[in-house]
Design a protein around this motif. Structure first.
Motif, PDB file in Angstrom:
ATOM      1  N   GLY A  80       0.775  -1.233   0.000  1.00 25.54           N
ATOM      2  CA  GLY A  80       0.000   0.000   0.000  1.00 25.54           C
ATOM      3  C   GLY A  80       0.805   1.281   0.000  1.00 25.54           C
ATOM      4  N   ILE A  81       2.118   1.208  -0.129  1.00 21.02           N
ATOM      5  CA  ILE A  81       2.941   2.419  -0.049  1.00 21.02           C
ATOM      6  C   ILE A  81       2.978   3.110  -1.408  1.00 21.02           C
ATOM      7  CG2 ILE A  81       5.182   3.370   0.554  1.00 21.02           C
ATOM      8  CD1 ILE A  81       3.733   2.045   2.908  1.00 21.02           C
ATOM      9  N   PRO A  82       2.577   4.376  -1.481  1.00 22.89           N
ATOM     10  CA  PRO A  82       2.542   5.105  -2.759  1.00 22.89           C
ATOM     11  C   PRO A  82       3.931   5.448  -3.295  1.00 22.89           C
ATOM     12  CG  PRO A  82       0.961   6.023  -1.203  1.00 22.89           C
ATOM     13  CD  PRO A  82       1.866   5.123  -0.423  1.00 22.89           C
ATOM     14  N   VAL A  83       4.125   5.188  -4.586  1.00 27.26           N
ATOM     15  CA  VAL A  83       5.401   5.388  -5.258  1.00 27.26           C
ATOM     16  C   VAL A  83       5.277   6.485  -6.312  1.00 27.26           C
ATOM     17  CG1 VAL A  83       7.164   4.318  -6.728  1.00 27.26           C
ATOM     18  CG2 VAL A  83       6.041   2.976  -4.939  1.00 27.26           C
ATOM     19  N   LEU A  84       6.307   7.324  -6.390  1.00 30.78           N
ATOM     20  CA  LEU A  84       6.445   8.311  -7.452  1.00 30.78           C
ATOM     21  C   LEU A  84       7.621   7.890  -8.319  1.00 30.78           C
ATOM     22  CD1 LEU A  84       6.118  11.439  -5.153  1.00 30.78           C
ATOM     23  CD2 LEU A  84       4.383  10.638  -6.750  1.00 30.78           C
ATOM     24  N   PHE A 173       3.975  14.211  -1.863  1.00 27.81           N
ATOM     25  CA  PHE A 173       3.055  13.726  -2.904  1.00 27.81           C
ATOM     26  C   PHE A 173       3.083  12.206  -2.988  1.00 27.81           C
ATOM     27  CE2 PHE A 173       3.621  17.840  -5.640  1.00 27.81           C
ATOM     28  CZ  PHE A 173       2.858  18.544  -4.722  1.00 27.81           C
ATOM     29  N   GLY A 174       3.982  11.580  -2.305  1.00 24.96           N
ATOM     30  CA  GLY A 174       4.125  10.128  -2.244  1.00 24.96           C
ATOM     31  C   GLY A 174       5.179   9.834  -1.204  1.00 24.96           C
ATOM     32  N   LEU A 175       5.358   8.549  -0.859  1.00 26.96           N
ATOM     33  CA  LEU A 175       6.332   8.209   0.166  1.00 26.96           C
ATOM     34  C   LEU A 175       7.629   7.665  -0.429  1.00 26.96           C
ATOM     35  CD1 LEU A 175       6.700   8.183   3.243  1.00 26.96           C
ATOM     36  CD2 LEU A 175       6.184   5.747   3.171  1.00 26.96           C
ATOM     37  N   ILE A 176       7.501   6.839  -1.471  1.00 23.82           N
ATOM     38  CA  ILE A 176       8.687   6.290  -2.136  1.00 23.82           C
ATOM     39  C   ILE A 176       8.953   7.086  -3.407  1.00 23.82           C
ATOM     40  CG2 ILE A 176       9.646   4.293  -3.360  1.00 23.82           C
ATOM     41  CD1 ILE A 176       7.984   2.503  -1.498  1.00 23.82           C
ATOM     42  N   GLY A 177      10.175   7.564  -3.563  1.00 25.69           N
ATOM     43  CA  GLY A 177      10.572   8.218  -4.796  1.00 25.69           C
ATOM     44  C   GLY A 177      11.640   7.396  -5.490  1.00 25.69           C
ATOM     45  N   ILE A 178      11.511   7.234  -6.792  1.00 27.71           N
ATOM     46  CA  ILE A 178      12.520   6.523  -7.571  1.00 27.71           C
ATOM     47  C   ILE A 178      13.053   7.456  -8.654  1.00 27.71           C
ATOM     48  CG2 ILE A 178      13.045   4.560  -9.066  1.00 27.71           C
ATOM     49  CD1 ILE A 178      12.452   3.683  -6.235  1.00 27.71           C
ATOM     50  N   GLY A 179      14.363   7.592  -8.679  1.00 30.05           N
ATOM     51  CA  GLY A 179      15.018   8.389  -9.707  1.00 30.05           C
ATOM     52  C   GLY A 179      16.029   7.551 -10.461  1.00 30.05           C
ATOM     53  N   THR A 180      16.668   8.155 -11.448  1.00 29.80           N
ATOM     54  CA  THR A 180      17.786   7.534 -12.134  1.00 29.80           C
ATOM     55  C   THR A 180      18.971   8.484 -12.048  1.00 29.80           C
ATOM     56  OG1 THR A 180      17.209   8.446 -14.315  1.00 29.80           O
ATOM     57  CG2 THR A 180      16.264   6.299 -13.722  1.00 29.80           C
ATOM     58  N   ASP A 181      20.178   7.933 -12.274  1.00 31.64           N
ATOM     59  CA  ASP A 181      21.378   8.710 -12.027  1.00 31.64           C
ATOM     60  C   ASP A 181      22.463   8.292 -13.012  1.00 31.64           C
ATOM     61  OD1 ASP A 181      23.900   9.614 -10.837  1.00 31.64           O
ATOM     62  OD2 ASP A 181      22.798   9.938  -8.971  1.00 31.64           O
TER      63      ASP A 181
END
Length: 483
Positions: A80-84, A173-181
């Motif tokens: 249930g954890i919201p991801v961006l 706006f969400g709890l988990i953020g995923i980026g690229t690098d």
């Protein structure tokens, strides 16, 4: 506790799961709260402009998870954890634009490997975030959405290229953020937005299903509020993927859980080298330096052994003379675009340039990239210099018996909107492929446009596959900074 009493500001994976377990909150309520915040703050109010699209299926998935929870409890470690997700990462039935109108409307047929892993752990993708177009630079401006703003100072950029993710996490706006690098792109927004940004060892996380920039240097990773949640997310998204051969090197190098290394005394007896050449010497660097030195004092108080590194490494020279990102962009991006088949007519960098469907801020870089390729002598020279740099860093760590190296991520505060990002140090991790983590270090003095001041990030780098030691160090510092 009713829905209206649950606060997103201090939410963590654990606090949300505790609220689920106590029947104080449902997945659907949680997702609604985050989406409401997006609608109230992203295109209106402060107009952060970080969200490219909201996932219309998110509420349906939340309802499904609520039903599953009634039957058997939490379905996974991220239930249930919201991801961006940065919008260069594929999600089934959602467009992947890479921030460019040249890819507008192109939908993925399957999830990226890391998207699949997040979903399997129970996470819900609620939105896709803005990025600097094709992840090419560091201000987070795109033709698909425009400029994203820094929540701590609306006159400044949020860093980049994953600045949409960083700004959105900072705005809850969400709890988990995923980026690229590829050069700085996870850690720059973390530094600019008061967050934790973790760039793992190349090969720890699969890049399949991610629009590439430079596969020698590309990786993905979490942009989060806490070190603990960063470790929980890294547990989920790391591992072998047959569609990314570099991940085969991760086998045998991943612990059962990175949370095992969340030790409040993690700084004790750690030998940490202070890379003096990554500190600025001008008046414009003074505030950042003071903040970093205050963190070094905290580290010593917690038992760290600090050693000055006098070897001169020039971050700007690493980009100019060693980084291969522009030499690989054309071929790596073209291969991805060809894989889209008949879905797209603009199926090469050359055609993107010819279409004019991109933000003019990337024009110089993409036109230069179009003239470069992997068969050039200069490319092979850079790969040779890259190996020499890896050896140099390992020699420094061996000579001083170091567990990690520390420096400011950016020598001076993140730039104003309209300026180009400068004096970032994240390239050392990107070019070597070694893991690094940016941690919030503090704030500059308040100004009229930044009432709390501008966030400053401190970066730690360690040797390949040494994420567990990084977690000990950054968790120890994070906990020492809490009141």
């Amino acid at each position: 506790m009713g829905k209206e009493k649950f606060s997103l500001e201090n939410a963590t994976i654990k606090s949300i799961h505790d609220a689920f377990t106590k029947n104080e909150l449902t997945c659907k309520q949680l997702v609604e709260m985050y989406i409401d915040r997006i609608k109230e703050n992203d295109k209106i109010g402060p107009k952060i402009n970080s969200i490219i699209m909201i996932n219309e299926d998110a509420l349906n998935r939340a309802e499904q998870l609520d039903e599953e929870f009634k039957k058997s409890g939490l379905t996974g470690s991220l239930h249930g954890i919201p991801v961006l997700l940065k919008d260069n990462i594929d999600v089934t039935n959602l467009p992947t634009t890479a921030g460019s109108i040249s890819l507008e409307g192109i939908k993925a047929e399957r999830d990226a490997f890391i998207t699949k892993k997040l979903k399997e752990a129970g996470a819900i993708v609620i939105a896709k975030t803005n990025l600097h177009e094709f992840a090419i630079w560091g201000e987070t401006r795109s033709s698909i959405l425009g400029q994203t703003l820094n929540p701590y100072d609306l006159t400044r950029t949020p860093g980049g290229s994953s600045g949409g993710t960083g700004a959105a996490i900072a705005m809850n706006f969400g709890l988990i953020g995923i980026g690229t690098d590829t050069v700085n792109s996870i850690r720059s927004p973390a530094s600019a937005c008061n967050l934790v940004g973790f760039r793992p060892t190349i090969g720890l996380i699969s890049r399949s299903g991610i629009v590439p920039y430079s596969l020698t240097q590309d990786t993905a990773g979490p942009i989060m509020r806490t070190v603990e949640d960063s470790a929980k997310v890294l547990d989920v998204i790391s591992g072998y993927d047959e569609n990314d051969s570099l991940t085969s090197w991760s086998i045998g190098n991943i612990p059962k859980t990175y949370t095992k290394y969340l030790n409040k005394e993690g700084l004790r007896n750690k030998r940490i080298g202070v890379l003096k050449s990554f500190f600025g010497e001008k008046e414009s660097h003074k505030e950042v330096n003071n903040i970093i030195y205050e963190n070094l004092r905290k580290m010593k108080d917690k038992g760290a052994i600090l050693i000055d590194i006098d070897e001169n490494i020039d971050a700007d020279k690493l980009i100019e003379d060693i980084s291969v990102h522009l030499y690989e962009l054309k071929e790596d991006l073209n291969e991805y675009l060809r894989g889209l088949g008949s879905k797209i007519d603009i199926n090469s960098l050359k055609k993107i340039i010819g279409s004019g469907k991109y933000d003019k801020g990337i024009e110089k870089n993409i036109k230069v990239a179009q003239t470069l390729d992997k068969r050039m002598p200069e490319y092979n020279k850079r790969l040779f210099e890259r190996r020499k740099l890896q050896n140099l860093v390992m020699e420094i760590m061996a000579r001083y018996k170091l567990d990690a190296i520390v420096y400011p991520h950016q020598k001076r505060p993140v730039v104003k909107v309209g300026e180009s990002q400068v004096e970032r140090n994240g390239v050392l991790s990107a070019v070597t492929g070694f893991p690094s983590c940016v941690l919030p270090a503090g704030f500059t003095n308040p100004t009229k446009t930044a009432r709390m001041g501008i966030p400053v990030g401190i970066e730690f780098l360690s040797r390949r596959w040494n994420e567990k030691v990084l977690f000990e160090i950054v968790y120890g510092l994070e906990q020492s900074s809490k009141k």
